[in-house]
Motif scaffolding. Structure first.
Motif, PDB file in Angstrom:
ATOM      1  N   HIS A   1      48.931  26.208  52.671  1.00 45.80           N
ATOM      2  CA  HIS A   1      48.143  26.038  53.893  1.00 45.80           C
ATOM      3  C   HIS A   1      46.861  25.257  53.591  1.00 45.80           C
ATOM      4  N   ALA A   2      46.174  25.632  52.520  1.00 43.70           N
ATOM      5  CA  ALA A   2      44.939  24.959  52.134  1.00 43.70           C
ATOM      6  C   ALA A   2      45.205  23.498  51.769  1.00 43.70           C
ATOM      7  N   ALA A   3      46.302  23.252  51.066  1.00 49.12           N
ATOM      8  CA  ALA A   3      46.653  21.888  50.672  1.00 49.12           C
ATOM      9  C   ALA A   3      46.953  21.028  51.894  1.00 49.12           C
ATOM     10  N   GLU A   4      47.633  21.591  52.893  1.00 48.96           N
ATOM     11  CA  GLU A   4      47.903  20.856  54.131  1.00 48.96           C
ATOM     12  C   GLU A   4      46.604  20.473  54.824  1.00 48.96           C
ATOM     13  N   LEU A   5      45.692  21.421  54.930  1.00 44.03           N
ATOM     14  CA  LEU A   5      44.393  21.129  55.551  1.00 44.03           C
ATOM     15  C   LEU A   5      43.635  20.069  54.770  1.00 44.03           C
ATOM     16  N   ALA A   6      43.648  20.181  53.447  1.00 47.66           N
ATOM     17  CA  ALA A   6      42.950  19.201  52.615  1.00 47.66           C
ATOM     18  C   ALA A   6      43.553  17.813  52.802  1.00 47.66           C
ATOM     19  N   ALA A   7      44.875  17.725  52.871  1.00 55.18           N
ATOM     20  CA  ALA A   7      45.536  16.427  53.057  1.00 55.18           C
ATOM     21  C   ALA A   7      45.180  15.829  54.420  1.00 55.18           C
ATOM     22  N   ILE A   8      45.199  16.635  55.456  1.00 52.52           N
ATOM     23  CA  ILE A   8      44.879  16.164  56.808  1.00 52.52           C
ATOM     24  C   ILE A   8      43.451  15.631  56.879  1.00 52.52           C
ATOM     25  N   HIS A   9      42.534  16.320  56.204  1.00 51.11           N
ATOM     26  CA  HIS A   9      41.107  15.973  56.285  1.00 51.11           C
ATOM     27  C   HIS A   9      40.641  15.103  55.122  1.00 51.11           C
ATOM     28  N   ASP A  10      41.567  14.686  54.265  1.00 55.67           N
ATOM     29  CA  ASP A  10      41.213  13.892  53.094  1.00 55.67           C
ATOM     30  C   ASP A  10      40.106  14.591  52.292  1.00 55.67           C
ATOM     31  N   ALA A  11      40.321  15.882  52.056  1.00 54.53           N
ATOM     32  CA  ALA A  11      39.320  16.728  51.403  1.00 54.53           C
ATOM     33  C   ALA A  11      39.739  17.077  49.979  1.00 54.53           C
ATOM     34  N   GLU A  12      38.753  17.470  49.179  1.00 50.45           N
ATOM     35  CA  GLU A  12      39.018  18.023  47.848  1.00 50.45           C
ATOM     36  C   GLU A  12      39.406  19.480  48.014  1.00 50.45           C
ATOM     37  N   LEU A  13      40.304  19.933  47.168  1.00 52.53           N
ATOM     38  CA  LEU A  13      40.691  21.340  47.164  1.00 52.53           C
ATOM     39  C   LEU A  13      40.216  21.954  45.858  1.00 52.53           C
ATOM     40  N   HIS A  14      39.439  23.018  45.965  1.00 51.13           N
ATOM     41  CA  HIS A  14      38.948  23.746  44.804  1.00 51.13           C
ATOM     42  C   HIS A  14      39.667  25.092  44.794  1.00 51.13           C
ATOM     43  N   ALA A  15      40.356  25.390  43.705  1.00 50.07           N
ATOM     44  CA  ALA A  15      41.012  26.692  43.563  1.00 50.07           C
ATOM     45  C   ALA A  15      40.184  27.525  42.601  1.00 50.07           C
ATOM     46  N   ILE A  16      39.933  28.778  42.993  1.00 46.41           N
ATOM     47  CA  ILE A  16      39.137  29.676  42.160  1.00 46.41           C
ATOM     48  C   ILE A  16      39.939  30.934  41.838  1.00 46.41           C
ATOM     49  N   TYR A  17      39.844  31.340  40.579  1.00 46.27           N
ATOM     50  CA  TYR A  17      40.402  32.613  40.132  1.00 46.27           C
ATOM     51  C   TYR A  17      39.239  33.387  39.534  1.00 46.27           C
ATOM     52  N   VAL A  18      39.041  34.611  40.015  1.00 46.09           N
ATOM     53  CA  VAL A  18      37.943  35.436  39.514  1.00 46.09           C
ATOM     54  C   VAL A  18      38.514  36.568  38.671  1.00 46.09           C
ATOM     55  N   VAL A  19      38.136  36.572  37.386  1.00 49.30           N
ATOM     56  CA  VAL A  19      38.484  37.683  36.511  1.00 49.30           C
ATOM     57  C   VAL A  19      37.534  38.814  36.877  1.00 49.30           C
ATOM     58  N   ASN A  20      38.081  39.889  37.393  1.00 45.98           N
ATOM     59  CA  ASN A  20      37.270  41.005  37.882  1.00 45.98           C
ATOM     60  C   ASN A  20      36.709  41.803  36.705  1.00 45.98           C
ATOM     61  N   THR A  21      35.560  41.397  36.218  1.00 48.03           N
ATOM     62  CA  THR A  21      34.963  42.039  35.048  1.00 48.03           C
ATOM     63  C   THR A  21      34.500  43.457  35.334  1.00 48.03           C
ATOM     64  N   ALA A  22      34.264  43.779  36.589  1.00 48.72           N
ATOM     65  CA  ALA A  22      33.848  45.141  36.925  1.00 48.72           C
ATOM     66  C   ALA A  22      34.948  46.140  36.572  1.00 48.72           C
ATOM     67  N   GLY A  23      36.188  45.682  36.589  1.00 46.58           N
ATOM     68  CA  GLY A  23      37.321  46.560  36.304  1.00 46.58           C
ATOM     69  C   GLY A  23      37.436  46.979  34.855  1.00 46.58           C
ATOM     70  N   TYR A  24      36.845  46.217  33.935  1.00 50.47           N
ATOM     71  CA  TYR A  24      36.961  46.593  32.532  1.00 50.47           C
ATOM     72  C   TYR A  24      35.628  46.634  31.801  1.00 50.47           C
ATOM     73  N   ALA A  25      34.530  46.548  32.514  1.00 50.11           N
ATOM     74  CA  ALA A  25      33.203  46.510  31.890  1.00 50.11           C
ATOM     75  C   ALA A  25      32.862  47.804  31.152  1.00 50.11           C
ATOM     76  N   GLY A  26      33.355  48.938  31.602  1.00 49.76           N
ATOM     77  CA  GLY A  26      32.998  50.206  30.985  1.00 49.76           C
ATOM     78  C   GLY A  26      33.928  50.656  29.877  1.00 49.76           C
ATOM     79  N   LEU A  27      34.930  49.862  29.573  1.00 45.71           N
ATOM     80  CA  LEU A  27      35.886  50.254  28.539  1.00 45.71           C
ATOM     81  C   LEU A  27      35.273  50.090  27.150  1.00 45.71           C
ATOM     82  N   PRO A  28      35.682  50.928  26.194  1.00 39.30           N
ATOM     83  CA  PRO A  28      35.157  50.793  24.829  1.00 39.30           C
ATOM     84  C   PRO A  28      35.608  49.476  24.202  1.00 39.30           C
ATOM     85  N   ALA A  29      34.762  48.911  23.381  1.00 39.97           N
ATOM     86  CA  ALA A  29      35.045  47.597  22.782  1.00 39.97           C
ATOM     87  C   ALA A  29      35.735  47.762  21.431  1.00 39.97           C
ATOM     88  N   ASP A  30      36.886  48.393  21.419  1.00 42.85           N
ATOM     89  CA  ASP A  30      37.638  48.473  20.170  1.00 42.85           C
ATOM     90  C   ASP A  30      38.610  47.294  20.086  1.00 42.85           C
TER      91      ASP A  30
END
Length: 161
Positions: A21-50
């Motif tokens: 869907h995003a790619a179709e919109l970008a093509a129609i509008h001659d736009a750049e598409l930026h894809a972001i993946y967020v590693v959810n650090t809150a999910g493992y921040a409290g784990l022991p660092a072994d």
């Protein structure tokens, strides 16, 4: 109307529909598409660092790279930028969109309604509530829909104000 479109991805099959869907919109509008993946650090921040946990960050980043690769395969000739960041997903998505002057965020939603939405929230809902950039939410395949629901979680633009 759109010069830069941001599409958050998690690499799931449902995210493919959103990327399409995003790619179709970008093509129609001659736009750049930026894809972001967020590693959810809150999910493992409290784990022991072994030694067993040390590889977790690498594994999560590898999953992020694979998700971005999967999104890249779907966009065709649209100018495409990959972004991999650590943090809280909704906050990082909004910060990136606003900082990079994106014109639109296109993201999937799980279409939660009622008490689940109030208690659990979702990344999409947090982004819609906090972003100054317009957000288009796309239902992903396989989601249950409630025809009588008017929760606004459709394939229509929503303002983050």
């Amino acid at each position: 109307m759109y010069d830069r479109i941001l599409v958050p991805t998690d690499g799931s099959p449902g995210a493919d529909r959103v990327a399409d869907h995003a790619a179709e919109l970008a093509a129609i509008h001659d736009a750049e598409l930026h894809a972001i993946y967020v590693v959810n650090t809150a999910g493992y921040a409290g784990l022991p660092a072994d030694t067993a946990i040390e590889g977790l960050g690498t594994m999560l980043h590898d999953q992020g790279k694979a998700a971005l690769d999967r999104a890249a395969e779907r966009v065709g000739d649209v100018p495409f930028e990959r972004v991999l960041v650590d943090g809280t997903p909704s906050a990082e998505i909004v910060e990136y969109a606003e900082g990079e002057e994106c014109d639109l965020i296109v993201m999937g939603t799980h279409g939660r309604g009622g008490i689940d939405r109030l208690l659990l929230g979702s990344v999409a809902e947090r982004v819609v509530r906090t972003s100054s950039v317009p957000v288009l939410t796309v239902r992903v395949d396989g989601e249950q829909t409630d025809e009588s629901s008017t929760d606004g979680m459709t394939d229509e633009p929503a303002s983050g104000s």
